[in-house]
Structure formats: C-alpha cells, structure tokens
Motif scaffolding. Structure first.
Motif, PDB file in Angstrom:
ATOM      1  N   ASP A   3       0.804  -1.221   0.000  1.00  0.00           N
ATOM      2  CA  ASP A   3       0.000   0.000   0.000  1.00  0.00           C
ATOM      3  C   ASP A   3       0.842   1.279   0.000  1.00  0.00           C
ATOM      4  N   ARG A   4       2.161   1.145  -0.036  1.00  0.00           N
ATOM      5  CA  ARG A   4       3.050   2.312  -0.091  1.00  0.00           C
ATOM      6  C   ARG A   4       3.609   2.547  -1.493  1.00  0.00           C
ATOM      7  N   GLY A   5       3.124   1.775  -2.471  1.00  0.00           N
ATOM      8  CA  GLY A   5       3.581   1.958  -3.847  1.00  0.00           C
ATOM      9  C   GLY A   5       4.852   1.222  -4.195  1.00  0.00           C
ATOM     10  N   THR A   6       5.197   0.203  -3.428  1.00  0.00           N
ATOM     11  CA  THR A   6       6.374  -0.603  -3.728  1.00  0.00           C
ATOM     12  C   THR A   6       5.932  -1.941  -4.314  1.00  0.00           C
ATOM     13  N   THR A   7       6.479  -2.259  -5.468  1.00  0.00           N
ATOM     14  CA  THR A   7       6.208  -3.543  -6.109  1.00  0.00           C
ATOM     15  C   THR A   7       7.459  -4.396  -6.022  1.00  0.00           C
ATOM     16  N   THR A   8       7.305  -5.622  -5.584  1.00  0.00           N
ATOM     17  CA  THR A   8       8.422  -6.556  -5.562  1.00  0.00           C
ATOM     18  C   THR A   8       8.088  -7.709  -6.497  1.00  0.00           C
ATOM     19  N   ALA A   9       9.131  -8.239  -7.106  1.00  0.00           N
ATOM     20  CA  ALA A   9       8.971  -9.368  -8.021  1.00  0.00           C
ATOM     21  C   ALA A   9       9.966 -10.452  -7.652  1.00  0.00           C
ATOM     22  N   ARG A  10       9.524 -11.677  -7.796  1.00  0.00           N
ATOM     23  CA  ARG A  10      10.391 -12.839  -7.622  1.00  0.00           C
ATOM     24  C   ARG A  10      10.162 -13.737  -8.829  1.00  0.00           C
ATOM     25  N   VAL A  11      11.232 -14.063  -9.520  1.00  0.00           N
ATOM     26  CA  VAL A  11      11.147 -14.964 -10.657  1.00  0.00           C
ATOM     27  C   VAL A  11      11.939 -16.221 -10.307  1.00  0.00           C
ATOM     28  N   VAL A  12      11.308 -17.375 -10.518  1.00  0.00           N
ATOM     29  CA  VAL A  12      11.921 -18.650 -10.167  1.00  0.00           C
ATOM     30  C   VAL A  12      12.082 -19.476 -11.437  1.00  0.00           C
ATOM     31  N   LEU A  13      13.317 -19.894 -11.698  1.00  0.00           N
ATOM     32  CA  LEU A  13      13.627 -20.753 -12.841  1.00  0.00           C
ATOM     33  C   LEU A  13      13.878 -22.158 -12.323  1.00  0.00           C
ATOM     34  N   ASP A  14      13.148 -23.121 -12.865  1.00  0.00           N
ATOM     35  CA  ASP A  14      13.317 -24.529 -12.502  1.00  0.00           C
ATOM     36  C   ASP A  14      13.784 -25.267 -13.752  1.00  0.00           C
ATOM     37  N   THR A  15      15.050 -25.724 -13.721  1.00  0.00           N
ATOM     38  CA  THR A  15      15.606 -26.426 -14.875  1.00  0.00           C
ATOM     39  C   THR A  15      15.376 -27.928 -14.801  1.00  0.00           C
ATOM     40  N   THR A  26      16.887 -29.728 -12.644  1.00  0.00           N
ATOM     41  CA  THR A  26      17.991 -30.143 -11.769  1.00  0.00           C
ATOM     42  C   THR A  26      18.433 -29.013 -10.846  1.00  0.00           C
ATOM     43  N   THR A  27      18.102 -27.783 -11.213  1.00  0.00           N
ATOM     44  CA  THR A  27      18.515 -26.610 -10.453  1.00  0.00           C
ATOM     45  C   THR A  27      17.365 -25.617 -10.381  1.00  0.00           C
ATOM     46  N   THR A  28      17.290 -24.912  -9.269  1.00  0.00           N
ATOM     47  CA  THR A  28      16.320 -23.829  -9.133  1.00  0.00           C
ATOM     48  C   THR A  28      17.085 -22.552  -8.827  1.00  0.00           C
ATOM     49  N   LEU A  29      16.826 -21.503  -9.615  1.00  0.00           N
ATOM     50  CA  LEU A  29      17.437 -20.198  -9.405  1.00  0.00           C
ATOM     51  C   LEU A  29      16.336 -19.178  -9.187  1.00  0.00           C
ATOM     52  N   THR A  30      16.615 -18.173  -8.361  1.00  0.00           N
ATOM     53  CA  THR A  30      15.629 -17.143  -8.066  1.00  0.00           C
ATOM     54  C   THR A  30      16.230 -15.762  -8.292  1.00  0.00           C
ATOM     55  N   GLY A  31      15.455 -14.909  -8.951  1.00  0.00           N
ATOM     56  CA  GLY A  31      15.845 -13.520  -9.159  1.00  0.00           C
ATOM     57  C   GLY A  31      14.855 -12.611  -8.451  1.00  0.00           C
ATOM     58  N   HIS A  32      15.326 -11.441  -8.018  1.00  0.00           N
ATOM     59  CA  HIS A  32      14.489 -10.501  -7.281  1.00  0.00           C
ATOM     60  C   HIS A  32      14.590  -9.113  -7.896  1.00  0.00           C
ATOM     61  N   GLY A  33      13.491  -8.373  -7.813  1.00  0.00           N
ATOM     62  CA  GLY A  33      13.486  -7.003  -8.297  1.00  0.00           C
ATOM     63  C   GLY A  33      12.433  -6.191  -7.568  1.00  0.00           C
ATOM     64  N   THR A  34      12.639  -4.879  -7.505  1.00  0.00           N
ATOM     65  CA  THR A  34      11.668  -3.992  -6.865  1.00  0.00           C
ATOM     66  C   THR A  34      11.482  -2.740  -7.710  1.00  0.00           C
ATOM     67  N   ALA A  35      10.353  -2.091  -7.485  1.00  0.00           N
ATOM     68  CA  ALA A  35      10.068  -0.797  -8.092  1.00  0.00           C
ATOM     69  C   ALA A  35       9.320   0.030  -7.063  1.00  0.00           C
ATOM     70  N   HIS A  36       9.606   1.317  -7.035  1.00  0.00           N
ATOM     71  CA  HIS A  36       8.982   2.211  -6.066  1.00  0.00           C
ATOM     72  C   HIS A  36       8.301   3.366  -6.796  1.00  0.00           C
ATOM     73  N   CYS A  37       7.079   3.640  -6.432  1.00  0.00           N
ATOM     74  CA  CYS A  37       6.343   4.762  -6.991  1.00  0.00           C
ATOM     75  C   CYS A  37       6.637   6.002  -6.146  1.00  0.00           C
ATOM     76  N   HIS A  38       7.123   7.048  -6.794  1.00  0.00           N
ATOM     77  CA  HIS A  38       7.390   8.293  -6.080  1.00  0.00           C
ATOM     78  C   HIS A  38       6.065   8.859  -5.577  1.00  0.00           C
ATOM     79  N   PRO A  39       6.031   9.408  -4.370  1.00  0.00           N
ATOM     80  CA  PRO A  39       4.768   9.897  -3.794  1.00  0.00           C
ATOM     81  C   PRO A  39       4.033  10.922  -4.660  1.00  0.00           C
ATOM     82  N   THR A  40       4.754  11.678  -5.476  1.00  0.00           N
ATOM     83  CA  THR A  40       4.093  12.685  -6.308  1.00  0.00           C
ATOM     84  C   THR A  40       3.643  12.140  -7.663  1.00  0.00           C
ATOM     85  N   ASP A  41       4.036  10.905  -7.988  1.00  0.00           N
ATOM     86  CA  ASP A  41       3.647  10.299  -9.264  1.00  0.00           C
ATOM     87  C   ASP A  41       2.297   9.609  -9.151  1.00  0.00           C
TER      88      ASP A  41
END
Length: 95
Positions: free
Chosen positions: A17-29, A31-46
């Motif tokens: 509810d503060r305008g922050t979006t987080t993402a998690r991407v999971v790759l399953d091969t 034999t291996t599982t890898l995870t990537g992370h990312g965030t985005a923030h909405c400026h209060p005036t936007d």
C-alpha cells in the motif's frame, strides 16, 4: 548432438500500500532452481500505475536472474578448462 529441454519459469508480483512492487522470478531447470528478485517504487508525487511497477519490478527480477544464470554458465565454462568469456553488460551502470 541434438538436445531438447524444457525449463519452467514462475513470476510472482506483489504490491504494497506504499507503492512498492516486488517481483520474484523462479527458474526450474529440472535439476537446479534459481531465483531472481526485483523492486520498483512509486514516487509519492507520481500517479500510481500498477502496470508500470509490475513491468519495472519484473524486468529487474529477470535481469537479476539472467546475471546469475550467466555467472553459472561462465563458471561451468571455466570448469571445462576454457577461459571465462568477457563479461557483457546487459543494462544499467557498468559493472
């Protein structure tokens, strides 16, 4: 030598509810599982446009995952006795 593989990718997006979006991407091969992370923030005036936050966070998570996957591939190449290929910059500031 022919080779076929199927890798599964799951992308999870969360916005608080503060305008922050987080993402998690999971790759399953399989034999291996890898995870990537990312965030985005909405400026209060936007204006809050959830799709933009989703795109930014997801793109950053996929970029994070791609860098991890490339690092693993480069280490595997070195393990085979070859020299590590030159690092290519994907996006953003130089490494």
């Amino acid at each position: 030598m022919a080779h076929t593989a199927e890798w599964k990718i799951r992308l999870h997006l969360f916005e608080d509810d503060r305008g922050t979006t987080t993402a998690r991407v999971v790759l399953d091969t399989g034999t291996t599982t890898l995870t990537g992370h990312g965030t985005a923030h909405c400026h209060p005036t936007d204006t809050d446009v959830p799709e933009i936050g989703d795109e930014l966070a997801a793109g950053r998570a996929m970029d994070n995952l791609a860098r991890k996957l490339l690092d693993i591939a480069e280490k595997d190449i070195e393990g085979m006795g070859a020299s590590r290929p030159p690092r290519r910059q994907l996006t953003g500031w130089p490494m």
